[in-house]
Write a protein that holds these residues in place. Structure first.
Motif, PDB file in Angstrom:
ATOM      1  N   PHE B 593       0.852  -1.187   0.000  1.00  0.00           N
ATOM      2  CA  PHE B 593       0.000   0.000   0.000  1.00  0.00           C
ATOM      3  C   PHE B 593       0.884   1.233   0.000  1.00  0.00           C
ATOM      4  CE2 PHE B 593      -2.402  -3.469   1.698  1.00  0.00           C
ATOM      5  CZ  PHE B 593      -3.651  -3.332   1.104  1.00  0.00           C
ATOM      6  N   LYS B 594       0.482   2.234  -0.782  1.00  0.00           N
ATOM      7  CA  LYS B 594       1.342   3.407  -0.946  1.00  0.00           C
ATOM      8  C   LYS B 594       1.629   4.078   0.388  1.00  0.00           C
ATOM      9  CE  LYS B 594       2.952   4.863  -4.296  1.00  0.00           C
ATOM     10  NZ  LYS B 594       2.272   5.614  -5.328  1.00  0.00           N
ATOM     11  N   GLU B 595       0.604   4.150   1.257  1.00  0.00           N
ATOM     12  CA  GLU B 595       0.826   4.896   2.496  1.00  0.00           C
ATOM     13  C   GLU B 595       1.815   4.207   3.435  1.00  0.00           C
ATOM     14  OE1 GLU B 595      -2.110   3.912   1.360  1.00  0.00           O
ATOM     15  OE2 GLU B 595      -3.298   2.866   2.862  1.00  0.00           O
ATOM     16  N   ASP B 596       2.091   2.920   3.204  1.00  0.00           N
ATOM     17  CA  ASP B 596       3.059   2.212   4.060  1.00  0.00           C
ATOM     18  C   ASP B 596       4.501   2.402   3.603  1.00  0.00           C
ATOM     19  OD1 ASP B 596       0.871   1.233   5.304  1.00  0.00           O
ATOM     20  OD2 ASP B 596       0.936  -0.752   4.349  1.00  0.00           O
ATOM     21  N   GLN B 597       4.696   2.998   2.426  1.00  0.00           N
ATOM     22  CA  GLN B 597       6.055   3.032   1.876  1.00  0.00           C
ATOM     23  C   GLN B 597       6.815   4.283   2.307  1.00  0.00           C
ATOM     24  OE1 GLN B 597       6.758   0.205   0.365  1.00  0.00           O
ATOM     25  NE2 GLN B 597       4.588  -0.349   0.555  1.00  0.00           N
ATOM     26  N   ASN B 598       8.120   4.123   2.392  1.00  0.00           N
ATOM     27  CA  ASN B 598       8.977   5.254   2.724  1.00  0.00           C
ATOM     28  C   ASN B 598       9.262   6.062   1.457  1.00  0.00           C
ATOM     29  OD1 ASN B 598      10.989   7.022   3.476  1.00  0.00           O
ATOM     30  ND2 ASN B 598      12.021   5.529   4.784  1.00  0.00           N
ATOM     31  N   LYS B 599       8.707   7.264   1.416  1.00  0.00           N
ATOM     32  CA  LYS B 599       8.791   8.089   0.199  1.00  0.00           C
ATOM     33  C   LYS B 599      10.237   8.423  -0.178  1.00  0.00           C
ATOM     34  CE  LYS B 599       4.406   8.842  -0.840  1.00  0.00           C
ATOM     35  NZ  LYS B 599       3.675   8.516   0.342  1.00  0.00           N
ATOM     36  N   LYS B 600      11.103   8.379   0.797  1.00  0.00           N
ATOM     37  CA  LYS B 600      12.496   8.762   0.515  1.00  0.00           C
ATOM     38  C   LYS B 600      13.153   7.835  -0.506  1.00  0.00           C
ATOM     39  CE  LYS B 600      13.718  11.625   4.245  1.00  0.00           C
ATOM     40  NZ  LYS B 600      13.919  11.649   5.687  1.00  0.00           N
ATOM     41  N   PHE B 601      12.619   6.623  -0.625  1.00  0.00           N
ATOM     42  CA  PHE B 601      13.221   5.682  -1.568  1.00  0.00           C
ATOM     43  C   PHE B 601      12.727   5.879  -3.002  1.00  0.00           C
ATOM     44  CE2 PHE B 601      13.782   3.215   2.418  1.00  0.00           C
ATOM     45  CZ  PHE B 601      15.161   3.227   2.398  1.00  0.00           C
ATOM     46  N   SER B 602      11.784   6.814  -3.191  1.00  0.00           N
ATOM     47  CA  SER B 602      11.289   7.008  -4.552  1.00  0.00           C
ATOM     48  C   SER B 602      12.094   8.102  -5.238  1.00  0.00           C
ATOM     49  CB  SER B 602       9.801   7.350  -4.545  1.00  0.00           C
ATOM     50  OG  SER B 602       9.594   8.526  -3.841  1.00  0.00           O
ATOM     51  N   ILE B 603      12.138   8.031  -6.567  1.00  0.00           N
ATOM     52  CA  ILE B 603      12.893   9.029  -7.309  1.00  0.00           C
ATOM     53  C   ILE B 603      11.963   9.754  -8.265  1.00  0.00           C
ATOM     54  CG2 ILE B 603      15.222   8.076  -7.298  1.00  0.00           C
ATOM     55  CD1 ILE B 603      14.449   6.559  -9.814  1.00  0.00           C
ATOM     56  N   ASN B 604      12.425  10.841  -8.831  1.00  0.00           N
ATOM     57  CA  ASN B 604      11.610  11.556  -9.803  1.00  0.00           C
ATOM     58  C   ASN B 604      11.543  10.727 -11.084  1.00  0.00           C
ATOM     59  OD1 ASN B 604      10.243  13.234 -11.441  1.00  0.00           O
ATOM     60  ND2 ASN B 604      11.539  15.008 -11.085  1.00  0.00           N
ATOM     61  N   TYR B 605      10.459   9.983 -11.191  1.00  0.00           N
ATOM     62  CA  TYR B 605      10.344   8.929 -12.176  1.00  0.00           C
ATOM     63  C   TYR B 605      10.051   9.470 -13.561  1.00  0.00           C
ATOM     64  CZ  TYR B 605       8.771   4.334 -13.698  1.00  0.00           C
ATOM     65  OH  TYR B 605       8.630   3.149 -14.341  1.00  0.00           O
ATOM     66  N   LYS B 606       9.209  10.500 -13.586  1.00  0.00           N
ATOM     67  CA  LYS B 606       8.734  11.032 -14.853  1.00  0.00           C
ATOM     68  C   LYS B 606       9.905  11.440 -15.744  1.00  0.00           C
ATOM     69  CE  LYS B 606       5.558  14.128 -13.913  1.00  0.00           C
ATOM     70  NZ  LYS B 606       4.695  15.316 -14.047  1.00  0.00           N
ATOM     71  N   LYS B 607      10.926  12.023 -15.116  1.00  0.00           N
ATOM     72  CA  LYS B 607      12.045  12.550 -15.894  1.00  0.00           C
ATOM     73  C   LYS B 607      12.877  11.442 -16.532  1.00  0.00           C
ATOM     74  CE  LYS B 607      13.126  16.979 -13.832  1.00  0.00           C
ATOM     75  NZ  LYS B 607      13.951  17.515 -12.746  1.00  0.00           N
ATOM     76  N   GLU B 608      12.765  10.239 -16.004  1.00  0.00           N
ATOM     77  CA  GLU B 608      13.629   9.167 -16.489  1.00  0.00           C
ATOM     78  C   GLU B 608      13.326   8.742 -17.907  1.00  0.00           C
ATOM     79  OE1 GLU B 608      14.596   5.743 -14.507  1.00  0.00           O
ATOM     80  OE2 GLU B 608      15.294   6.745 -12.736  1.00  0.00           O
ATOM     81  N   PHE B 609      12.072   8.882 -18.312  1.00  0.00           N
ATOM     82  CA  PHE B 609      11.700   8.388 -19.623  1.00  0.00           C
ATOM     83  C   PHE B 609      11.381   9.536 -20.560  1.00  0.00           C
ATOM     84  CE2 PHE B 609      11.030   4.979 -16.715  1.00  0.00           C
ATOM     85  CZ  PHE B 609      11.675   3.964 -17.360  1.00  0.00           C
ATOM     86  N   GLU B 610      11.981   9.473 -21.700  1.00  0.00           N
ATOM     87  CA  GLU B 610      11.741  10.485 -22.709  1.00  0.00           C
ATOM     88  C   GLU B 610      10.295  10.305 -23.175  1.00  0.00           C
ATOM     89  OE1 GLU B 610      13.158  11.039 -27.264  1.00  0.00           O
ATOM     90  OE2 GLU B 610      14.333   9.763 -25.948  1.00  0.00           O
ATOM     91  N   LEU B 611       9.506  11.374 -23.116  1.00  0.00           N
ATOM     92  CA  LEU B 611       8.106  11.252 -23.529  1.00  0.00           C
ATOM     93  C   LEU B 611       8.047  11.049 -25.039  1.00  0.00           C
ATOM     94  CD1 LEU B 611       6.464  13.930 -21.249  1.00  0.00           C
ATOM     95  CD2 LEU B 611       6.796  11.502 -20.855  1.00  0.00           C
TER      96      LEU B 611
END
Lengths: 300, 612
Positions: B593-611
């Motif tokens: 569940f999203k609310e159980d996760q530690n947000k610090k481990f997430s990265i700015n994902y959108k930028k990783e993939f060229e649209l």
């Protein structure tokens, strides 16, 4: 036998090791045993190392590019802060290799406390040549080879362990970039530590403890073994070992000095561009923090 | 035991497929492993996977088939340039050295790459070649449930043939007709994709999705100026308007002049009514051509089954119309209809036609629901989740399904990662994002907050096969989401007078049916039927959702964001989950569940993939 090793090594305290028999390596190892660098803070944990790493643009780009389920080796890992950073949240396998056992012990202790399971520790000298051929997807070798007795020969040894299409990042002291440090070194030898506390930009810029300041001074100004290199030298090493040039900091192509994507293939420029780029290191930011230059290559 | 490895590579969508004694054992696209969309490089990882999945070494493989003949393609390149010379010299000089290196010496090139898997591999004579369209035709016919069928492949460009008609009978196929480059249906569609400012070879879906918002105002211009369409459906393009035989762009100035506007620049120009009308027009023309071809061949050959493959076969709107017109009793479409499917086709061709082995025809088909990719056992998943610092809970399969169904009912969005990954461009319930189709906000939420893509893009429904005819005007199975059909008229909500006058994207906000999230503005849906046999867990989930809500349908969209290949591994799924607004990740029997996760481990994902 661990599959990243081609020789049988003893495991002691969770660290694979071999007795050092090379005098330069011994000298360097003794130096770092007395001056562990960089050290962990008492309250450091996975998150703080992650945050620290994310602020380091080079390490951050590297980690992002590596992705998941890859095999990485950090040559000259010291106390393993970077290896720890690379290991967090991605299921990569990291080998932290260093000639100094004391540093690796610090690294292993931190890993134990923080339940880090995907880093292996290896205490050998580069010239022991223990790594399995074509095993790693990435080699990180920043600030190490210039502390060996023969950097070009050391490069020839480590590059064997890189897979085809794998990447290597090499960081070395630059002949031009290090001039400011060398000038400071002369003044330091003459006037002592007080001089450095005023004129060393790293000591001035960073809020670090006295102990860390001392470790930095020892590493930069009191090192027993140190050599200086140029972009062109590394390009020759690359050519001899079938490594494709990808990019460098400072840039080889004087007209293109963007560093946002260090894994995007750039031009090698020409001799004069490279020379100009390196001479400029004397005056710009790159020359202020010890004068390291970085070259990234990809194995053909 | 005879092992055949099929490979497609170096154009777009590299892939590998493995047959053991003629049975399709595994297949996967390279992009899933390298995380580079439409990766065209030698499919090193895909080959590693198919070998490892069957615990084989390369030296155990008896035949290695590459999906096209290098020399035929080389000839085409030369012959195309000659009539247009010296106009295309720039493109020629860029393309030629690469071609000479990689294509002409392809056998050696492939051999050297193969050695990377296994140093002991030295049997260069095991490498064989099939032809591009034969590979496609084989992929469409050999796995199909038909003893005999007409096979139509419509593609961008292969070696020469761009539209091919073949007939398949038992274990043999025979090519009947070909329409040659540069007169290609796929490239015509791609030229419009380019003109509308989308990426060629991947933005074609967007043109199809945009079409219902416009009206086909430019249909006649296209038909009178751009193509010369014959009664039998064969056609020639007026090359005055195109640049692709020789140039690096798809269309030229004459083309822009004809429609009165320059090529849309995706950065600076929003999509407006003009673009929707253009999309609608080319879609209508393409459908007309396809229907003409299909009608013609159905009367000429009197065979009641049709198989489709090649990139254009992914145009499911046209497929729906073929079905509606009842030119054929049955249609089967290869789910990996693009170039990736060529790997499978070339291997099947070798087994049946060259080695002359009989087919074992399956009642539905021999594709195993297209679930031919990697799979992760619970033990492995748990180890990986731990390494990712994920907070998860483990359940029994039934408990997991109950919780997910309940949350879907409560408007949560779910990343669904179960069993073997799909082969082909569609997510079919193994690597999917799921949501409640009854919500009128869901289309927008999914597009903008999860997939980070244009709000007009439609979503597809997954429906359990038992309920299909109660909800849609379709009676045929569509397990691969390749048929479009209208929703039953009693479920439609008619537009008011005022609403009918709205234009373009404004229509999107009108509630169109009781399942608005999967009903397009023209009341159509791209349907996936879900079957107990091929996808039992997904079937159970939708069944449970039906028990809770009365609705046997879920929104099913691929588990990725815009510009990213569909997730393949546990790590990909977790990274996508953390980088988007997804609420829940269901991976094997584990729930996150999203609310159980530690947000610090997430990265700015959108930028990783060229649209795209």
């Amino acid at each position: 036998m661990a599959d990243f090793l081609k020789k049988n090594l003893n495991q002691n305290d969770g660290i694979f090791q071999l007795e050092l028999n090379n005098s330069v390596a011994k000298k360097v190892s003794d130096f770092y045993s007395n001056n562990p660098f960089p050290n962990y803070k008492n309250d450091d944990d996975k998150i703080s190392i992650l945050e620290k790493g994310n602020k380091n643009l080079l390490a951050y780009q590297f980690k992002k590019f590596v992705g998941h389920n890859k095999k990485i080796i950090e040559i000259g890992s010291g106390t393993g802060q970077l290896s720890t950073y690379f290991s967090i949240g991605n299921n990569n396998l990291i080998v932290a290799m260093d000639a100094t056992k004391e540093s690796l012990k610090v690294a292993k202790n931190f890993a134990r406390k923080n339940d880090i399971q995907n880093v292996l520790y290896l205490n050998v000298d580069i010239f022991d040549d223990v790594l399995t051929d074509e095993y790693f997807d990435f080699i990180w070798c920043n600030g190490v080879l210039h502390h060996t007795k023969n950097p070009s020969a050391a490069f020839n040894v480590i590059i064997k362990s890189l897979k085809k299409n794998g990447y290597i990042l090499v960081g070395l002291y630059n002949k031009f970039g290090r001039i400011r440090t060398l000038v400071r070194k002369i003044f330091y030898k003459t006037f002592g530590i007080k001089f450095l506390k005023i004129f060393d930009p790293t000591l001035k810029k960073l809020k670090i403890s006295e102990e860390e300041k001392l470790a930095w001074i020892k590493d930069q100004y009191d090192h027993p073994q140190e050599s200086l290199h140029t972009l062109d030298e590394v390009l020759i090493w690359f050519k001899k070992n079938d490594i494709d040039f990808i990019s460098s900091i400072p840039t080889c192509d004087f007209l293109d000095s963007k560093y946002e994507d260090i894994f995007k293939k750039k031009s090698r420029g020409n001799y004069f561009y490279r020379l100009l780029s390196q001479i400029l290191m004397i005056f710009n930011r790159l020359g202020s923090d010890g004068g390291l230059f970085i070259v990234i290559g990809k194995k053909k | 035991m005879t092992v055949i490895l099929g490979i497609s590579a170096f154009y777009h969508d590299s892939a590998a497929a493995l047959l053991i004694d003629g049975k399709i054992v595994s297949a996967a696209q390279e992009e899933r492993f390298t995380r580079k969309k439409h990766d065209a490089n030698y499919p090193f990882h895909a080959i590693e996977y198919v070998l490892e999945n069957s615990k084989l070494k390369l030296t155990d493989v008896d035949h290695i088939i590459f999906y096209e003949k290098p020399f035929l393609k080389f000839e085409r390149l030369l012959e195309t340039y000659l009539p247009f010379a010296p106009k295309g010299f720039k493109s020629f000089s860029i393309a030629m050295p690469v071609w000479l290196r990689e294509k002409l010496f392809q056998k050696k090139f492939i051999f050297e790459n193969l050695k990377r898997h296994d140093k002991d591999f030295d049997a260069i004579n095991r490498i064989n070649f099939s032809e591009h369209h034969v590979s496609h035709a084989s992929s469409a016919f050999f796995p199909s449930p038909f003893e005999e069928a007409l096979i139509l492949t419509l593609d961008g460009v292969g070696e020469w043939a761009t539209s091919t008609l073949a007939v398949g009978k038992k274990n043999q196929i025979k090519i009947l007709k070909e329409i040659h480059f540069p007169h290609s249906l796929g490239l015509l569609y791609s030229a419009f994709t380019y003109y509308l400012g989308f990426k060629v070879n991947s933005g074609e879906y967007k043109v199809m999705g945009l079409a219902p918002y416009g009206s086909p105002k430019y249909k006649d211009i296209i038909k009178s100026k751009l193509i010369d369409l014959k009664e039998d459906g064969s056609f020639r393009l007026n090359m005055k308007y195109f640049n692709y035989p020789t140039g690096l762009t798809m269309t030229n100035k004459n083309f822009s002049k004809l429609f009165g506007k320059p090529v849309r620049s995706p950065e600076n120009e929003e999509i407006n009514q003009f673009h929707m009308d253009i999309a609608a027009s080319i879609q209508v023309v393409i459908e007309e051509i396809i229907l003409k071809i299909v009608e013609n061949i159905s009367t000429e050959y009197k065979i009641k089954n049709l198989c489709l493959a090649g990139g254009v076969a992914l145009n499911c709107v046209a497929n729906g119309k073929i079905l509606k017109k009842k030119f054929f009793d049955n249609i089967w479409i290869q789910p990996a209809a693009g170039d990736a499917g060529g790997s499978l086709g070339s291997a099947l061709f070798y087994w049946h036609q060259v080695l002359n082995k009989d087919r074992k025809i399956q009642k539905s088909d021999s594709m195993n629901g297209s679930f031919l990719g990697p799979k992760f056992e619970d033990e492995n998943i748990e180890r990986k989740l731990k390494g990712l610092n994920a907070n998860y809970q483990k359940f029994s399969t039934d408990e997991m399904i109950d919780i997910v169904a309940e949350n879907l009912k409560n408007q949560k969005t779910v990343g669904w990662f179960q069993g073997r990954m799909e082969f082909g461009p569609r997510a079919l319930g193994a690597r999917s994002i799921l949501a409640d189709p009854r919500s009128d906000k869901m289309q927008k939420i999914l597009n903008l907050k999860i997939k980070y893509r244009e709000s007009f893009r439609p979503f597809a429904p997954s429906i359990i096969i038992d309920d299909l005819t109660d909800w849609f005007e379709l009676s045929l199975e569509s397990p691969y989401m390749l048929l479009v059909s209208e929703i039953k008229s009693n479920l439609k909500i008619e537009m008011t007078k005022e609403e009918k006058q709205l234009f373009g994207i404004k229509k999107l906000n009108i509630k169109r049916s009781s399942i608005p999230a999967v009903t397009h503005v023209d009341y159509s849906s791209r349907i996936q039927t879900v079957h107990k046999k091929t996808n039992p867990i997904y079937y159970k989930l939708i069944h449970k959702f039906k028990e809770l809500t009365g609705c046997p349908i879920l929104v099913n969209t691929s588990f990725n964001i815009r510009g990213e290949p569909i997730v393949c591994s546990v790590e990909d799924a977790f990274t996508c989950f953390m980088g988007t607004n997804l609420d829940i990740l269901a991976i094997g029997n584990f729930l996150l569940f999203k609310e159980d996760q530690n947000k610090k481990f997430s990265i700015n994902y959108k930028k990783e993939f060229e649209l795209d």
